[in-house]
Design a protein around this motif. Structure first.
Motif, PDB file in Angstrom:
ATOM      1  N   VAL A 113       1.038  -1.280   0.149  1.00 59.93           N
ATOM      2  CA  VAL A 113      -0.056  -0.008   0.210  1.00 59.93           C
ATOM      3  C   VAL A 113       0.776   1.240  -0.019  1.00 59.93           C
ATOM      4  CG1 VAL A 113      -1.798  -1.024   1.244  1.00 59.93           C
ATOM      5  CG2 VAL A 113      -0.174  -0.130   2.432  1.00 59.93           C
ATOM      6  N   ALA A 114       0.412   2.535  -0.385  1.00 66.42           N
ATOM      7  CA  ALA A 114       1.040   3.634  -0.431  1.00 66.42           C
ATOM      8  C   ALA A 114       1.111   4.247   1.001  1.00 66.42           C
ATOM      9  CB  ALA A 114       0.447   4.671  -1.517  1.00 66.42           C
ATOM     10  N   ASP A 115       0.047   4.017   1.811  1.00 63.15           N
ATOM     11  CA  ASP A 115      -0.094   4.396   3.282  1.00 63.15           C
ATOM     12  C   ASP A 115      -0.428   3.585   4.174  1.00 63.15           C
ATOM     13  OD1 ASP A 115      -0.995   6.261   5.590  1.00 63.15           O
ATOM     14  OD2 ASP A 115      -1.239   7.812   4.339  1.00 63.15           O
ATOM     15  N   ILE A 116       0.762   3.212   5.134  1.00 63.47           N
ATOM     16  CA  ILE A 116       0.364   2.320   5.960  1.00 63.47           C
ATOM     17  C   ILE A 116      -0.625   2.579   7.232  1.00 63.47           C
ATOM     18  CG2 ILE A 116       2.289   2.496   7.652  1.00 63.47           C
ATOM     19  CD1 ILE A 116       0.972  -0.919   6.425  1.00 63.47           C
ATOM     20  N   GLU A 117      -0.703   3.958   7.503  1.00 57.24           N
ATOM     21  CA  GLU A 117      -1.530   4.252   8.657  1.00 57.24           C
ATOM     22  C   GLU A 117      -2.887   4.071   8.022  1.00 57.24           C
ATOM     23  OE1 GLU A 117       1.132   6.392   8.214  1.00 57.24           O
ATOM     24  OE2 GLU A 117       2.178   6.262  10.233  1.00 57.24           O
ATOM     25  N   GLU A 118      -3.185   4.595   6.689  1.00 57.16           N
ATOM     26  CA  GLU A 118      -4.600   4.512   5.978  1.00 57.16           C
ATOM     27  C   GLU A 118      -4.888   3.199   5.779  1.00 57.16           C
ATOM     28  OE1 GLU A 118      -6.631   5.736   1.730  1.00 57.16           O
ATOM     29  OE2 GLU A 118      -4.721   6.191   2.188  1.00 57.16           O
ATOM     30  N   ALA A 119      -4.088   2.180   5.557  1.00 55.07           N
ATOM     31  CA  ALA A 119      -4.374   0.761   5.516  1.00 55.07           C
ATOM     32  C   ALA A 119      -4.748   0.358   6.974  1.00 55.07           C
ATOM     33  CB  ALA A 119      -3.414  -0.114   4.929  1.00 55.07           C
ATOM     34  N   TYR A 120      -4.050   0.435   7.941  1.00 54.53           N
ATOM     35  CA  TYR A 120      -4.355   0.234   9.315  1.00 54.53           C
ATOM     36  C   TYR A 120      -5.753   0.583   9.683  1.00 54.53           C
ATOM     37  CZ  TYR A 120      -4.095   0.276  14.212  1.00 54.53           C
ATOM     38  OH  TYR A 120      -4.515  -0.397  15.859  1.00 54.53           O
ATOM     39  N   GLU A 121      -6.000   1.963   9.448  1.00 49.49           N
ATOM     40  CA  GLU A 121      -7.296   2.310   9.953  1.00 49.49           C
ATOM     41  C   GLU A 121      -8.475   1.790   9.162  1.00 49.49           C
ATOM     42  OE1 GLU A 121      -8.090   4.103  12.646  1.00 49.49           O
ATOM     43  OE2 GLU A 121      -5.948   4.289  12.962  1.00 49.49           O
ATOM     44  N   ASP A 122      -8.040   1.656   7.841  1.00 48.16           N
ATOM     45  CA  ASP A 122      -9.304   0.976   6.899  1.00 48.16           C
ATOM     46  C   ASP A 122      -9.517  -0.450   7.070  1.00 48.16           C
ATOM     47  OD1 ASP A 122     -11.003   1.119   4.340  1.00 48.16           O
ATOM     48  OD2 ASP A 122      -9.528  -0.717   3.945  1.00 48.16           O
ATOM     49  N   LEU A 123      -8.691  -1.261   7.527  1.00 46.19           N
ATOM     50  CA  LEU A 123      -8.578  -2.526   7.847  1.00 46.19           C
ATOM     51  C   LEU A 123      -9.483  -2.666   9.211  1.00 46.19           C
ATOM     52  CD1 LEU A 123      -5.389  -4.031   6.846  1.00 46.19           C
ATOM     53  CD2 LEU A 123      -7.570  -4.566   5.859  1.00 46.19           C
ATOM     54  N   ARG A 124      -9.042  -1.769  10.406  1.00 52.51           N
ATOM     55  CA  ARG A 124      -9.635  -1.782  11.516  1.00 52.51           C
ATOM     56  C   ARG A 124     -11.274  -1.225  11.424  1.00 52.51           C
ATOM     57  NH1 ARG A 124      -7.354  -1.794  16.591  1.00 52.51           N
ATOM     58  NH2 ARG A 124      -8.850  -0.145  17.099  1.00 52.51           N
ATOM     59  N   TYR A 130       0.227  -6.742  10.177  1.00 51.50           N
ATOM     60  CA  TYR A 130      -0.233  -8.101   9.697  1.00 51.50           C
ATOM     61  C   TYR A 130      -1.578  -8.473  10.277  1.00 51.50           C
ATOM     62  CZ  TYR A 130       4.824  -8.077   9.411  1.00 51.50           C
ATOM     63  OH  TYR A 130       6.215  -7.742   9.153  1.00 51.50           O
ATOM     64  N   PHE A 131      -2.205  -9.195   9.400  1.00 50.98           N
ATOM     65  CA  PHE A 131      -3.438  -9.951   9.839  1.00 50.98           C
ATOM     66  C   PHE A 131      -3.624 -11.336   9.424  1.00 50.98           C
ATOM     67  CE2 PHE A 131      -4.443  -8.383   5.573  1.00 50.98           C
ATOM     68  CZ  PHE A 131      -5.268  -9.050   5.019  1.00 50.98           C
ATOM     69  N   SER A 132      -4.350 -12.069  10.101  1.00 53.73           N
ATOM     70  CA  SER A 132      -4.640 -13.425   9.481  1.00 53.73           C
ATOM     71  C   SER A 132      -6.235 -13.867   9.139  1.00 53.73           C
ATOM     72  CB  SER A 132      -4.406 -14.458  10.702  1.00 53.73           C
ATOM     73  OG  SER A 132      -2.943 -14.384  10.763  1.00 53.73           O
ATOM     74  N   GLY A 192      -6.224 -18.865   9.791  1.00 58.25           N
ATOM     75  CA  GLY A 192      -4.904 -18.503  10.116  1.00 58.25           C
ATOM     76  C   GLY A 192      -3.705 -18.417   9.092  1.00 58.25           C
ATOM     77  N   ASN A 193      -4.272 -18.238   7.785  1.00 59.00           N
ATOM     78  CA  ASN A 193      -3.418 -17.869   6.589  1.00 59.00           C
ATOM     79  C   ASN A 193      -3.052 -16.469   6.952  1.00 59.00           C
ATOM     80  OD1 ASN A 193      -3.531 -20.318   4.976  1.00 59.00           O
ATOM     81  ND2 ASN A 193      -5.852 -19.518   4.819  1.00 59.00           N
ATOM     82  N   GLY A 194      -1.557 -16.270   6.969  1.00 58.28           N
ATOM     83  CA  GLY A 194      -0.993 -14.940   7.619  1.00 58.28           C
ATOM     84  C   GLY A 194      -0.818 -14.006   6.180  1.00 58.28           C
ATOM     85  N   TRP A 195      -1.103 -12.604   6.518  1.00 59.59           N
ATOM     86  CA  TRP A 195      -0.940 -11.602   5.557  1.00 59.59           C
ATOM     87  C   TRP A 195      -0.083 -10.591   6.202  1.00 59.59           C
ATOM     88  CZ3 TRP A 195      -2.663 -11.551   0.459  1.00 59.59           C
ATOM     89  CH2 TRP A 195      -3.582 -12.497   0.274  1.00 59.59           C
ATOM     90  N   ALA A 196       0.828  -9.866   5.263  1.00 55.87           N
ATOM     91  CA  ALA A 196       1.570  -8.919   5.718  1.00 55.87           C
ATOM     92  C   ALA A 196       1.182  -7.660   4.598  1.00 55.87           C
ATOM     93  CB  ALA A 196       3.209  -8.938   5.581  1.00 55.87           C
ATOM     94  N   VAL A 197       0.725  -6.499   5.275  1.00 56.92           N
ATOM     95  CA  VAL A 197       0.708  -5.283   4.421  1.00 56.92           C
ATOM     96  C   VAL A 197       1.808  -4.243   4.580  1.00 56.92           C
ATOM     97  CG1 VAL A 197      -1.037  -3.266   4.053  1.00 56.92           C
ATOM     98  CG2 VAL A 197      -1.890  -5.605   5.026  1.00 56.92           C
TER      99      VAL A 197
END
Length: 128
Positions: free
Chosen positions: A74-85, A104-106, A110-115
């Motif tokens: 993603v271009a903006d990790i804070e935006e991604a964090y807030e969007d996912l939450r 990170y989320f699963s 339990g399949n793990g993802w990194a953003v």
């Protein structure tokens, strides 16, 4: 010769539950086809991605939950964090590494993802 990665199988136990989860994350459901009693193919694509994931029945021999560290950028990790939450996805706090900033989320199996934001926040926004 171009070689393009276009589809990655994600092993899950419950196709409908996994499909609903990935749609909540923001992936677009491209296909959902039941071929037979033994084969169902569901393709989902993250927004802006040329690569999709496949969920289903009869698609892979991998054990559900065994996929680890799938990565999206993603271009903006804070935006991604807030969007996912905001979508109800449990994510870690932002972690800064020399090669980028991550959350990170699963999925339910339990399949793990990194953003990843490829430019670390300290570089992108100055020393924090």
């Amino acid at each position: 010769m171009d070689i393009k990665l276009e589809l990655v199988a994600v092993p899950v136990t419950d196709v409908d539950r996994a499909k609903a989860f990935y749609e909540r994350v923001g992936f677009h459901a491209d296909h959902d086809v039941t071929v037979s009693e033994d084969v169902r193919f569901v393709q989902l694509t993250p927004p802006g991605s040329a690569c999709s994931i496949a969920l289903g029945k009869g698609l892979t021999r991998m054990a559900p939950g065994s996929l680890d560290n799938m990565q999206v950028v993603v271009a903006d990790i804070e935006e991604a964090y807030e969007d996912l939450r905001g979508r109800g996805i449990e994510v870690t706090v932002v972690q800064d590494m020399p090669w980028g900033s991550f959350v990170y989320f699963s999925d339910p199996d339990g399949n793990g993802w990194a953003v990843q934001q490829t430019t670390p926040r300290q570089t992108a926004h100055g020393a924090e």
